[in-house]
Design an enzyme around this catalytic site. Structure first.
Site, PDB file in Angstrom:
ATOM      1  N   LYS A  79       0.858  -1.188   0.000  1.00 22.98           N
ATOM      2  CA  LYS A  79       0.000   0.000   0.000  1.00 22.98           C
ATOM      3  C   LYS A  79       0.891   1.235   0.000  1.00 22.98           C
ATOM      4  O   LYS A  79       2.001   1.220   0.548  1.00 22.98           O
ATOM      5  CB  LYS A  79      -0.900   0.018   1.238  1.00 22.98           C
ATOM      6  CG  LYS A  79      -2.192   0.794   1.033  1.00 22.98           C
ATOM      7  CD  LYS A  79      -3.196  -0.024   0.226  1.00 22.98           C
ATOM      8  CE  LYS A  79      -4.561   0.643   0.191  1.00 22.98           C
ATOM      9  NZ  LYS A  79      -5.558  -0.211  -0.463  1.00 22.98           N
ATOM     10  N   GLY A 179     -26.302   1.465   2.976  1.00 23.06           N
ATOM     11  CA  GLY A 179     -25.449   2.164   2.022  1.00 23.06           C
ATOM     12  C   GLY A 179     -25.670   1.618   0.633  1.00 23.06           C
ATOM     13  O   GLY A 179     -25.320   0.474   0.354  1.00 23.06           O
ATOM     14  N   VAL A 180     -26.255   2.410  -0.257  1.00 24.58           N
ATOM     15  CA  VAL A 180     -26.558   1.930  -1.606  1.00 24.58           C
ATOM     16  C   VAL A 180     -25.876   2.822  -2.638  1.00 24.58           C
ATOM     17  O   VAL A 180     -26.498   3.371  -3.542  1.00 24.58           O
ATOM     18  CB  VAL A 180     -28.081   1.826  -1.856  1.00 24.58           C
ATOM     19  CG1 VAL A 180     -28.642   0.599  -1.181  1.00 24.58           C
ATOM     20  CG2 VAL A 180     -28.820   3.068  -1.370  1.00 24.58           C
ATOM     21  N   GLY A 181     -24.564   2.948  -2.490  1.00 29.18           N
ATOM     22  CA  GLY A 181     -23.760   3.700  -3.443  1.00 29.18           C
ATOM     23  C   GLY A 181     -23.407   2.863  -4.655  1.00 29.18           C
ATOM     24  O   GLY A 181     -24.167   1.973  -5.055  1.00 29.18           O
ATOM     25  N   ASN A 182     -22.231   3.106  -5.237  1.00 33.45           N
ATOM     26  CA  ASN A 182     -21.872   2.485  -6.511  1.00 33.45           C
ATOM     27  C   ASN A 182     -21.890   0.954  -6.463  1.00 33.45           C
ATOM     28  O   ASN A 182     -22.483   0.302  -7.311  1.00 33.45           O
ATOM     29  CB  ASN A 182     -20.495   2.977  -6.954  1.00 33.45           C
ATOM     30  CG  ASN A 182     -20.504   4.430  -7.355  1.00 33.45           C
ATOM     31  OD1 ASN A 182     -21.526   4.945  -7.797  1.00 33.45           O
ATOM     32  ND2 ASN A 182     -19.380   5.107  -7.198  1.00 33.45           N
ATOM     33  N   VAL A 183     -21.209   0.374  -5.476  1.00 32.86           N
ATOM     34  CA  VAL A 183     -21.142  -1.082  -5.399  1.00 32.86           C
ATOM     35  C   VAL A 183     -22.506  -1.661  -5.031  1.00 32.86           C
ATOM     36  O   VAL A 183     -23.008  -2.585  -5.681  1.00 32.86           O
ATOM     37  CB  VAL A 183     -20.072  -1.534  -4.378  1.00 32.86           C
ATOM     38  CG1 VAL A 183     -20.156  -3.046  -4.144  1.00 32.86           C
ATOM     39  CG2 VAL A 183     -18.674  -1.160  -4.863  1.00 32.86           C
ATOM     40  N   ALA A 184     -23.112  -1.121  -3.990  1.00 30.93           N
ATOM     41  CA  ALA A 184     -24.368  -1.694  -3.496  1.00 30.93           C
ATOM     42  C   ALA A 184     -25.519  -1.515  -4.477  1.00 30.93           C
ATOM     43  O   ALA A 184     -26.453  -2.325  -4.487  1.00 30.93           O
ATOM     44  CB  ALA A 184     -24.731  -1.085  -2.150  1.00 30.93           C
ATOM     45  N   TYR A 185     -25.481  -0.489  -5.307  1.00 33.99           N
ATOM     46  CA  TYR A 185     -26.514  -0.345  -6.331  1.00 33.99           C
ATOM     47  C   TYR A 185     -26.513  -1.572  -7.241  1.00 33.99           C
ATOM     48  O   TYR A 185     -27.567  -2.152  -7.536  1.00 33.99           O
ATOM     49  CB  TYR A 185     -26.275   0.919  -7.160  1.00 33.99           C
ATOM     50  CG  TYR A 185     -27.108   0.959  -8.422  1.00 33.99           C
ATOM     51  CD1 TYR A 185     -28.457   1.291  -8.380  1.00 33.99           C
ATOM     52  CD2 TYR A 185     -26.534   0.648  -9.664  1.00 33.99           C
ATOM     53  CE1 TYR A 185     -29.229   1.308  -9.546  1.00 33.99           C
ATOM     54  CE2 TYR A 185     -27.287   0.660 -10.822  1.00 33.99           C
ATOM     55  CZ  TYR A 185     -28.632   0.996 -10.762  1.00 33.99           C
ATOM     56  OH  TYR A 185     -29.386   0.993 -11.912  1.00 33.99           O
TER      57      TYR A 185
END
Length: 365
Positions: A79, A179-185
């Site tokens: 990282k 949480g329904v952002g990019n991934v969860a959508y």
């Protein structure tokens, strides 16, 4: 203190990168390259102290080692953190200078996008080194990783459902998505297509409206999501949300979501195990993005990448097998899965020699 920390978790290398002209102050942490070159993103953040930045780089690098190993990838963990404000401190020469530092490591470390960095930043790094993923599609990138990450979470959720309910079918199951952002959508789309019932919340009401309109989700308040009646609780937002306050509220049988570092403390993993909850460890179930970007090192092929992401299903089942075998919670079983694979490779490598540089060059090119 730093060497004590490195010795405790057996880190290989810590690299400090400074370029006065551009203002670059970067720290590259390489945890373990037993399985292959270290891959991990570059994070840019306004750290309060240099020590805080160092510890963050070390902590994140170790997490990448375990994620790659548990996912069956021939990669180690690394990282980078860049000290600075990503909104105002970036410039072209900063990332080009950083790219030259990466090139100087001769393939021991491969970087990617992370918090505070973008595809455009990766393109600048790519001007100086080939050891970078997540660049623009014109350079061979896989593009937006969110749908692939969601597909992996969906596969892992089905595996956890199989353990909990005796079947991996999610038809008719109620899934509470935090949480329904990019991934969860995209996760909600997979669940909706299979016939699952959705309950959703998000601090961004536009995100909630979208899944209500498109997938028939039931909207609830941000603090109400923990206590809803559901079969599966899917945390896909912040970390540390499995804690003393939320655990007593949970009515789900399964916890399976895309968020990182879901357990606030290890003891919370013990608590939910004692309650009989089925927990799919976060860094195993959400590894689809890493698996996808790793395929870029072979010359990206989406079908091949998705085939590999499908194996998250098997990886989750393996975690539960280890947990049962050893009588331990699944969060510990995930670590054991990764450690057993690394130890196995170490033993096999002790019996023969091979040219690692040539293998890496064939992989990258």
């Amino acid at each position: 203190m730093i060497f004590e920390y490195m010795e405790k978790y057996d880190y290989e290398q810590l690299v400090f990168c400074q370029d006065k002209n551009s203002g670059l102050k970067a720290i590259i942490a390489i945890h373990d390259t037993t399985l292959g070159p270290a891959l991990g993103g570059t994070r840019m953040w306004t750290y309060a102290t240099e020590e805080e930045a160092i510890i963050d780089a070390l902590r994140l690098a170790r997490g990448m080692t375990y994620k790659a190993a548990a996912s069956g990838l021939n990669l180690g963990g690394g990282k980078t953190v860049i000290i600075g404000d990503p909104r105002k401190d970036k410039n072209e020469e900063m990332f080009r200078a950083f790219g030259r530092f990466i090139q100087g490591l001769n393939g021991r470390y491969i970087t990617a996008e992370d918090v505070g960095t973008t595809v455009a930043d990766m393109d600048l790094i790519h001007m100086e080194t080939e050891y970078v993923t997540g660049v623009s599609p014109a350079f061979g990138s896989s593009g937006n990783p969110s749908p692939v990450t969601a597909f992996g979470v969906y596969r892992g959720m089905k595996a956890a459902a199989r353990v909990a309910f005796g079947t991996d079918s999610l038809e008719g199951k109620t899934v509470a998505v935090q949480g329904v952002g990019n991934v969860a959508y995209h996760l909600c789309r997979y669940l909706h297509e299979e016939g699952a019932k959705l309950i959703a919340t998000d601090i961004n009401q536009d995100n909630v409206y979208r899944v209500v309109q498109e997938f028939g989700a039931q909207a609830v308040g941000v603090q109400d999501i923990y206590g809803v009646e559901c079969d599966i609780f899917s945390p896909c937002a912040l970390g540390a949300i499995i804690n003393d306050e939320t655990i007593p509220q949970l009515k789900a049988k399964v916890i399976a979501g895309a968020a990182n570092n879901q357990l606030k403390e290890d003891r919370h993993g013990d608590m939910i195990t004692e309650m009989g909850l089925i927990y799919a460890p976060d860094y195993v179930i959400n590894a689809g993005g890493l698996i996808n970007v790793a395929d870029e090192l072979l010359g990206y092929n989406r079908d091949r990448a998705l085939k590999k992401v499908e194996t998250i299903y098997d990886n989750i089942l393996r975690v539960f097998e280890i947990a049962k075998r050893d009588g331990i919670p699944t969060y510990k079983a995930a670590d054991r899965l990764a450690e057993e694979r690394m130890e196995s490779v170490k033993r096999s490598r002790s019996t023969f020699l091979r040219n690692e540089r040539n293998i890496l060059n064939r992989t990258i090119r």
